[in-house]
Write a protein that holds these residues in place. Structure first.
Motif, PDB file in Angstrom:
ATOM      1  N   ASN A 270     -63.192 -33.958  32.955  1.00  0.00           N
ATOM      2  CA  ASN A 270     -62.647 -33.763  34.245  1.00  0.00           C
ATOM      3  C   ASN A 270     -64.067 -33.435  34.642  1.00  0.00           C
ATOM      4  OD1 ASN A 270     -59.876 -34.477  33.204  1.00  0.00           O
ATOM      5  ND2 ASN A 270     -60.216 -32.190  31.723  1.00  0.00           N
ATOM      6  N   LYS A 274     -64.551 -34.885  37.872  1.00  0.00           N
ATOM      7  CA  LYS A 274     -64.273 -33.768  39.176  1.00  0.00           C
ATOM      8  C   LYS A 274     -65.970 -33.766  40.235  1.00  0.00           C
ATOM      9  CE  LYS A 274     -60.686 -31.569  37.834  1.00  0.00           C
ATOM     10  NZ  LYS A 274     -60.523 -30.393  37.502  1.00  0.00           N
ATOM     11  N   ASN A 310     -58.693 -35.840  38.775  1.00  0.00           N
ATOM     12  CA  ASN A 310     -59.641 -35.224  38.980  1.00  0.00           C
ATOM     13  C   ASN A 310     -60.820 -36.137  40.376  1.00  0.00           C
ATOM     14  OD1 ASN A 310     -60.196 -33.906  36.390  1.00  0.00           O
ATOM     15  ND2 ASN A 310     -60.669 -35.896  35.544  1.00  0.00           N
ATOM     16  N   GLU A 316     -54.470 -30.816  42.808  1.00  0.00           N
ATOM     17  CA  GLU A 316     -54.836 -29.787  41.691  1.00  0.00           C
ATOM     18  C   GLU A 316     -53.496 -29.997  41.130  1.00  0.00           C
ATOM     19  OE1 GLU A 316     -57.508 -26.870  40.504  1.00  0.00           O
ATOM     20  OE2 GLU A 316     -56.063 -26.524  38.299  1.00  0.00           O
TER      21      GLU A 316
END
Lengths: 400, 131
Positions: A270, A274, A310, A316
């Protein structure tokens, strides 16, 4: 077009699947020669070459040169797990962006048909006395005794960890991702498998590592993909048709995972995705809402879910809602893996990072036939290599 | 009692079996084997610390396909032991999804792996549901 931009001039992927009578050199050569043909240039024009093969010997770039043209240019042999192809792309991109050359060639090739488990698939003999070995003083191989080394199990844990953090994800949600991708592959003649599965068939298939059943795992197969990149300055001197079909590389990003608690216990895919997405969107000057299609690293159905989040395709924690709302489907607001993804198109590891880019280019050029996403102008290709490496390429249609 | 050897050197046997980690003296990051420098802050000093023997199930998978010789299915998991993540199998449980809940409480347990030709007994660890 700005002179210091970098473009994809030609790109090609072989049929993915089982090529019993062809070796990696045959497959790699097919990809390179056709990428050059697609670009309308020759091996003599290339100023740099980067080649990737994960499961092979040394010097795949030079081996391929002996098949298609030894011109004395610098060659980089790269490996970065499943991000190998994307890494080869980025090496060529950097060479051109630096001004060192005008043309470069990136290629990835792999033969994996029938390979089975790629990690945790075998065990060494521990002998007849317990003897501590290695950095952890293990008396026997710990795979299967202290968690799993297998990829289906590792990525299952990554998917369920997302479920634990944000709640509300079910076995059926993961299976729906696989149902979508297999349905998409029916429109892709180069996919290793073009079989449509019902949700029930997917959920009742052989369990590999809960919640990933067999069709929810990426398909080991053979294949190659290659791309020819060109500087913006050189592209200006080429034909109008070459300029029209050229695809702008608006961002070429590579990241590794920044330290976070637990990342050395369970790979964290992740953080670095990101980071790559953030850097990519900033570099390209576009946002996730601008993307007309995304090819992301669905090595397992459980992996695709976390990457909606991600890559910023959803708020989110909103990956399950994003899926259930139909957004990643062909007809949704951000189609994901319209190629069929790794689960059905297949995953010949080092080829994957360029094949994903090929898929995006195909749509931006309006050449994707029955699976064309109409009016596609911007796309994103993403891969993850465990270890970890993340490649993100943001691609834009030519302004012509 | 015959001699015993732990499966890995970060498992400490005895009356109260537990895991130990190398903790960075500067930022507190923990590692289950040696580090030349801390992956989080690059500090080079570490101290041994005991890891909590109780925790919660952070994630899991029920592994049905594994290397030949490994009994399947088994439960692979990550346990949050008071802020330290531990990789393990969940043991003393039937490996079925309905038996496992994310967030469930578990505790360290050990079991014998048998004795080698010299009579040394190997001891492994897992985490079991906390009653």
């Amino acid at each position: 077009m700005a002179s210091n931009d970098v473009y994809i001039l030609g790109i090609y992927m072989t049929k993915f699947g089982k090529h019993s009578d062809r070796d990696v050199l045959d497959l790699g050569s097919e990809a390179i020669l056709n990428a050059l043909k697609d670009a309308g240039v020759s091996m003599k024009d290339m100023g740099v070459m980067a080649a990737g093969q994960l499961m092979g010997g040394v010097g795949i770039a030079q081996q391929l040169q002996k098949q298609i043209g030894q011109t004395g240019i610098p060659a980089y042999n790269v490996t970065n797990a499943c991000a190998t192809g994307a890494t080869a792309m980025r090496v060529v991109y950097m060479s051109i962006a630096s001004g060192e050359c005008d043309y470069g060639l990136a290629v990835g090739v792999e033969k994996l048909a029938g390979a089975g488990l790629l990690a945790g698939g075998s065990r060494a003999d521990s002998g007849d006395t317990w003897k501590p070995q290695g950095r952890q003083g293990a008396i026997v191989p710990t795979d299967g005794l202290i968690g799993t080394d297998t990829m289906p199990g590792t990525f299952a844990q990554i998917g369920l960890e997302y479920g634990h953090r944000y709640g509300g994800v079910t076995f059926e949600d993961f299976a729906k991702i696989s149902e979508k991708n297999h349905a998409n592959s029916a429109l892709n003649p180069l996919a290793a498998y073009q079989k449509v599965f019902t949700l029930e068939e997917i959920m009742n298939d052989i369990m590999i590592s809960y919640p990933n059943t067999r069709p929810m795992c990426s398909a080991n197969c053979d294949g190659a993909a290659a791309a020819v990149l060109v500087s913006g300055a050189k592209l200006k001197t080429l034909s109008r048709e070459q300029q029209r079909r050229a695809v702008k590389v608006s961002a070429s990003i590579l990241t590794t995972d920044p330290y976070e608690e637990a990342c050395q216990v369970l790979p964290n895919v992740n953080t670095l995705t990101k980071l790559a997405a953030k850097q990519g969107y900033e570099k390209a000057g576009i946002g996730p809402e601008d993307l007309n299609l995304v090819e992301l690293h669905d090595c397992f159905a459980t992996a695709e879910l976390v990457h909606y989040d991600n890559l910023g395709l959803c708020p989110e924690g909103g990956a399950v809602d994003f899926l259930r709302a139909g957004h990643p489907y062909r007809t949704g607001k951000t189609p994901v893996n319209v190629s069929g993804g790794l689960q059905s198109k297949g995953h010949p590891i080092a080829a994957t990072g360029i094949a994903n880019i090929w898929e995006i280019c195909h749509h931006l050029r309006g050449e994707a036939g029955p699976r064309q996403i109409e009016g596609a102008k911007v796309g994103l290709a993403h891969v993850i290599g465990l270890g970890n490496a993340c490649g993100v390429h943001i691609l834009e249609k030519s302004a012509l | 009692m015959a001699n015993q050897v732990p499966l890995v050197d970060y498992l400490v046997l005895g009356d109260k079996p537990h895991l130990v980690a190398n903790e960075c003296t500067k930022c507190g990051a923990r590692f289950f084997d040696r580090r030349s420098a801390c992956a989080s802050c690059s500090n080079t000093d570490f101290k041994k610390v005991d890891v909590a023997t109780e925790g919660t199930l952070q994630t899991f998978s029920i592994v049905h396909m594994a290397a030949p010789g490994l009994p399947v299915p088994f439960v692979s998991a990550i346990i949050n032991c008071g802020g330290t993540s531990v990789r393990t199998n969940v043991i003393n449980i039937e490996a079925k999804p309905e038996n496992i809940q994310l967030g469930m409480k578990v505790r360290l347990a050990t079991y014998s792996m048998g004795a080698d030709s010299a009579g040394t007994e190997a001891i492994a660890f897992g985490f079991e549901p906390a009653k």
